[in-house]
Motif scaffolding. Structure first.
Motif, PDB file in Angstrom:
ATOM      1  N   LEU A  78       0.826  -1.215   0.000  1.00  0.00           N
ATOM      2  CA  LEU A  78       0.000   0.000   0.000  1.00  0.00           C
ATOM      3  C   LEU A  78       0.859   1.265   0.000  1.00  0.00           C
ATOM      4  O   LEU A  78       0.531   2.243  -0.681  1.00  0.00           O
ATOM      5  CB  LEU A  78      -0.950  -0.015   1.190  1.00  0.00           C
ATOM      6  CG  LEU A  78      -2.050  -1.077   1.129  1.00  0.00           C
ATOM      7  CD1 LEU A  78      -2.845  -1.082   2.426  1.00  0.00           C
ATOM      8  CD2 LEU A  78      -2.957  -0.851  -0.055  1.00  0.00           C
ATOM      9  N   ALA A  79       1.957   1.245   0.743  1.00  0.00           N
ATOM     10  CA  ALA A  79       2.831   2.416   0.786  1.00  0.00           C
ATOM     11  C   ALA A  79       3.482   2.672  -0.576  1.00  0.00           C
ATOM     12  O   ALA A  79       3.580   3.823  -1.014  1.00  0.00           O
ATOM     13  CB  ALA A  79       3.905   2.228   1.849  1.00  0.00           C
ATOM     14  N   SER A  80       3.889   1.610  -1.242  1.00  0.00           N
ATOM     15  CA  SER A  80       4.511   1.808  -2.556  1.00  0.00           C
ATOM     16  C   SER A  80       3.502   2.330  -3.570  1.00  0.00           C
ATOM     17  O   SER A  80       3.835   3.176  -4.398  1.00  0.00           O
ATOM     18  CB  SER A  80       5.166   0.515  -3.047  1.00  0.00           C
ATOM     19  OG  SER A  80       4.203  -0.512  -3.178  1.00  0.00           O
ATOM     20  N   TRP A  81       2.265   1.870  -3.495  1.00  0.00           N
ATOM     21  CA  TRP A  81       1.257   2.410  -4.407  1.00  0.00           C
ATOM     22  C   TRP A  81       0.892   3.851  -4.059  1.00  0.00           C
ATOM     23  O   TRP A  81       0.557   4.641  -4.938  1.00  0.00           O
ATOM     24  CB  TRP A  81       0.005   1.536  -4.443  1.00  0.00           C
ATOM     25  CG  TRP A  81       0.137   0.457  -5.459  1.00  0.00           C
ATOM     26  CD1 TRP A  81       0.205  -0.873  -5.225  1.00  0.00           C
ATOM     27  CD2 TRP A  81       0.269   0.616  -6.875  1.00  0.00           C
ATOM     28  NE1 TRP A  81       0.371  -1.555  -6.404  1.00  0.00           N
ATOM     29  CE2 TRP A  81       0.404  -0.664  -7.434  1.00  0.00           C
ATOM     30  CE3 TRP A  81       0.298   1.709  -7.725  1.00  0.00           C
ATOM     31  CZ2 TRP A  81       0.563  -0.884  -8.797  1.00  0.00           C
ATOM     32  CZ3 TRP A  81       0.454   1.491  -9.090  1.00  0.00           C
ATOM     33  CH2 TRP A  81       0.584   0.218  -9.609  1.00  0.00           C
ATOM     34  N   ALA A  82       0.969   4.194  -2.786  1.00  0.00           N
ATOM     35  CA  ALA A  82       0.719   5.590  -2.403  1.00  0.00           C
ATOM     36  C   ALA A  82       1.783   6.496  -3.023  1.00  0.00           C
ATOM     37  O   ALA A  82       1.474   7.587  -3.523  1.00  0.00           O
ATOM     38  CB  ALA A  82       0.707   5.730  -0.884  1.00  0.00           C
ATOM     39  N   VAL A  83       3.039   6.053  -3.016  1.00  0.00           N
ATOM     40  CA  VAL A  83       4.118   6.828  -3.632  1.00  0.00           C
ATOM     41  C   VAL A  83       3.882   6.953  -5.135  1.00  0.00           C
ATOM     42  O   VAL A  83       4.073   8.024  -5.723  1.00  0.00           O
ATOM     43  CB  VAL A  83       5.490   6.188  -3.337  1.00  0.00           C
ATOM     44  CG1 VAL A  83       6.588   6.832  -4.160  1.00  0.00           C
ATOM     45  CG2 VAL A  83       5.807   6.267  -1.858  1.00  0.00           C
ATOM     46  N   VAL A  84       3.449   5.871  -5.770  1.00  0.00           N
ATOM     47  CA  VAL A  84       3.162   5.910  -7.211  1.00  0.00           C
ATOM     48  C   VAL A  84       2.040   6.902  -7.495  1.00  0.00           C
ATOM     49  O   VAL A  84       2.104   7.678  -8.457  1.00  0.00           O
ATOM     50  CB  VAL A  84       2.803   4.504  -7.730  1.00  0.00           C
ATOM     51  CG1 VAL A  84       2.245   4.564  -9.144  1.00  0.00           C
ATOM     52  CG2 VAL A  84       4.024   3.595  -7.673  1.00  0.00           C
ATOM     53  N   MET A  85       1.012   6.923  -6.680  1.00  0.00           N
ATOM     54  CA  MET A  85      -0.107   7.846  -6.895  1.00  0.00           C
ATOM     55  C   MET A  85       0.318   9.301  -6.715  1.00  0.00           C
ATOM     56  O   MET A  85      -0.150  10.181  -7.433  1.00  0.00           O
ATOM     57  CB  MET A  85      -1.262   7.528  -5.940  1.00  0.00           C
ATOM     58  CG  MET A  85      -1.925   6.227  -6.215  1.00  0.00           C
ATOM     59  SD  MET A  85      -2.611   6.240  -7.865  1.00  0.00           S
ATOM     60  CE  MET A  85      -3.209   4.599  -7.993  1.00  0.00           C
ATOM     61  N   VAL A  86       1.210   9.548  -5.762  1.00  0.00           N
ATOM     62  CA  VAL A  86       1.651  10.920  -5.507  1.00  0.00           C
ATOM     63  C   VAL A  86       2.636  11.395  -6.579  1.00  0.00           C
ATOM     64  O   VAL A  86       2.512  12.499  -7.107  1.00  0.00           O
ATOM     65  CB  VAL A  86       2.284  11.038  -4.098  1.00  0.00           C
ATOM     66  CG1 VAL A  86       2.959  12.378  -3.907  1.00  0.00           C
ATOM     67  CG2 VAL A  86       1.224  10.812  -3.027  1.00  0.00           C
ATOM     68  N   LEU A  87       3.612  10.557  -6.911  1.00  0.00           N
ATOM     69  CA  LEU A  87       4.660  10.962  -7.844  1.00  0.00           C
ATOM     70  C   LEU A  87       4.328  10.679  -9.305  1.00  0.00           C
ATOM     71  O   LEU A  87       4.970  11.231 -10.197  1.00  0.00           O
ATOM     72  CB  LEU A  87       5.980  10.276  -7.484  1.00  0.00           C
ATOM     73  CG  LEU A  87       6.554  10.612  -6.106  1.00  0.00           C
ATOM     74  CD1 LEU A  87       7.837   9.837  -5.883  1.00  0.00           C
ATOM     75  CD2 LEU A  87       6.777  12.102  -5.958  1.00  0.00           C
ATOM     76  N   GLY A  88       3.381   9.829  -9.547  1.00  0.00           N
ATOM     77  CA  GLY A  88       2.987   9.516 -10.920  1.00  0.00           C
ATOM     78  C   GLY A  88       4.036   8.716 -11.658  1.00  0.00           C
ATOM     79  O   GLY A  88       4.640   7.792 -11.114  1.00  0.00           O
TER      80      GLY A  88
ATOM     81  N   ALA B  15       6.980   9.335 -12.444  1.00  0.00           N
ATOM     82  CA  ALA B  15       8.354   9.455 -11.964  1.00  0.00           C
ATOM     83  C   ALA B  15       8.731   8.329 -10.992  1.00  0.00           C
ATOM     84  O   ALA B  15       9.900   8.165 -10.671  1.00  0.00           O
ATOM     85  CB  ALA B  15       8.547  10.804 -11.278  1.00  0.00           C
ATOM     86  N   ALA B  16       7.774   7.559 -10.546  1.00  0.00           N
ATOM     87  CA  ALA B  16       8.030   6.513  -9.546  1.00  0.00           C
ATOM     88  C   ALA B  16       8.004   5.123 -10.168  1.00  0.00           C
ATOM     89  O   ALA B  16       7.346   4.217  -9.677  1.00  0.00           O
ATOM     90  CB  ALA B  16       7.008   6.624  -8.426  1.00  0.00           C
ATOM     91  N   GLU B  17       8.743   4.953 -11.258  1.00  0.00           N
ATOM     92  CA  GLU B  17       8.762   3.660 -11.941  1.00  0.00           C
ATOM     93  C   GLU B  17       9.279   2.540 -11.044  1.00  0.00           C
ATOM     94  O   GLU B  17       8.774   1.421 -11.082  1.00  0.00           O
ATOM     95  CB  GLU B  17       9.633   3.741 -13.194  1.00  0.00           C
ATOM     96  CG  GLU B  17       9.061   4.615 -14.283  1.00  0.00           C
ATOM     97  CD  GLU B  17      10.014   4.725 -15.459  1.00  0.00           C
ATOM     98  OE1 GLU B  17      10.957   3.913 -15.547  1.00  0.00           O
ATOM     99  OE2 GLU B  17       9.806   5.618 -16.282  1.00  0.00           O
ATOM    100  N   ALA B  18      10.274   2.833 -10.241  1.00  0.00           N
ATOM    101  CA  ALA B  18      10.850   1.817  -9.360  1.00  0.00           C
ATOM    102  C   ALA B  18       9.830   1.349  -8.326  1.00  0.00           C
ATOM    103  O   ALA B  18       9.818   0.172  -7.945  1.00  0.00           O
ATOM    104  CB  ALA B  18      12.089   2.360  -8.669  1.00  0.00           C
ATOM    105  N   MET B  19       8.965   2.252  -7.884  1.00  0.00           N
ATOM    106  CA  MET B  19       7.969   1.873  -6.878  1.00  0.00           C
ATOM    107  C   MET B  19       6.911   0.930  -7.455  1.00  0.00           C
ATOM    108  O   MET B  19       6.332   0.132  -6.734  1.00  0.00           O
ATOM    109  CB  MET B  19       7.317   3.116  -6.272  1.00  0.00           C
ATOM    110  CG  MET B  19       8.263   3.944  -5.424  1.00  0.00           C
ATOM    111  SD  MET B  19       9.202   2.997  -4.205  1.00  0.00           S
ATOM    112  CE  MET B  19       7.964   2.676  -2.990  1.00  0.00           C
TER     113      MET B  19
END
Length: 95
Positions: A44-54, A56-60
């Motif tokens: 869930l935390a990694s998807w939250a980072v993806v949602m915030v950064l869009g 730019a968060a390919e690694a997440m």
């Protein structure tokens, strides 16, 4: 018809046995339950980072995929661990 009752001492013996069984099984079930909880939080935390950064968060996205895979692989062990815990707790509540 004659009914046979369990003595108080026998009931205490059964309760002590079930409590001991719960402690022994908890050494196996609790790590599985905790591992699934940690994988779920990380997912869930990694998807939250993806949602915030869009984008730019390919690694997440890769991290989220790894944790999702781990959750899928551990799901049967988790279901078994929860079922065992519920069964033993039900036995303890019956006494």
């Amino acid at each position: 018809m004659m009914e046979i009752e369990k003595s108080v001492a026998w009931q205490r013996h059964q309760l002590a046995t079930v409590e001991r069984m719960q402690r022994d099984l908890a050494r196996l079930t609790h790590p599985v339950i905790r591992a699934v909880g940690l994988c779920g939080v990380a997912y869930l935390a990694s998807w939250a980072v993806v949602m915030v950064l869009g984008a730019a968060a390919e690694a997440m996205v890769i991290v989220a995929a790894v944790f999702a895979g781990a959750l899928v692989l551990v799901a049967p062990a988790f279901a078994l661990a929860v079922a065992v815990e519920r069964y033993v707790r039900g036995r303890l509540e019956d006494h």
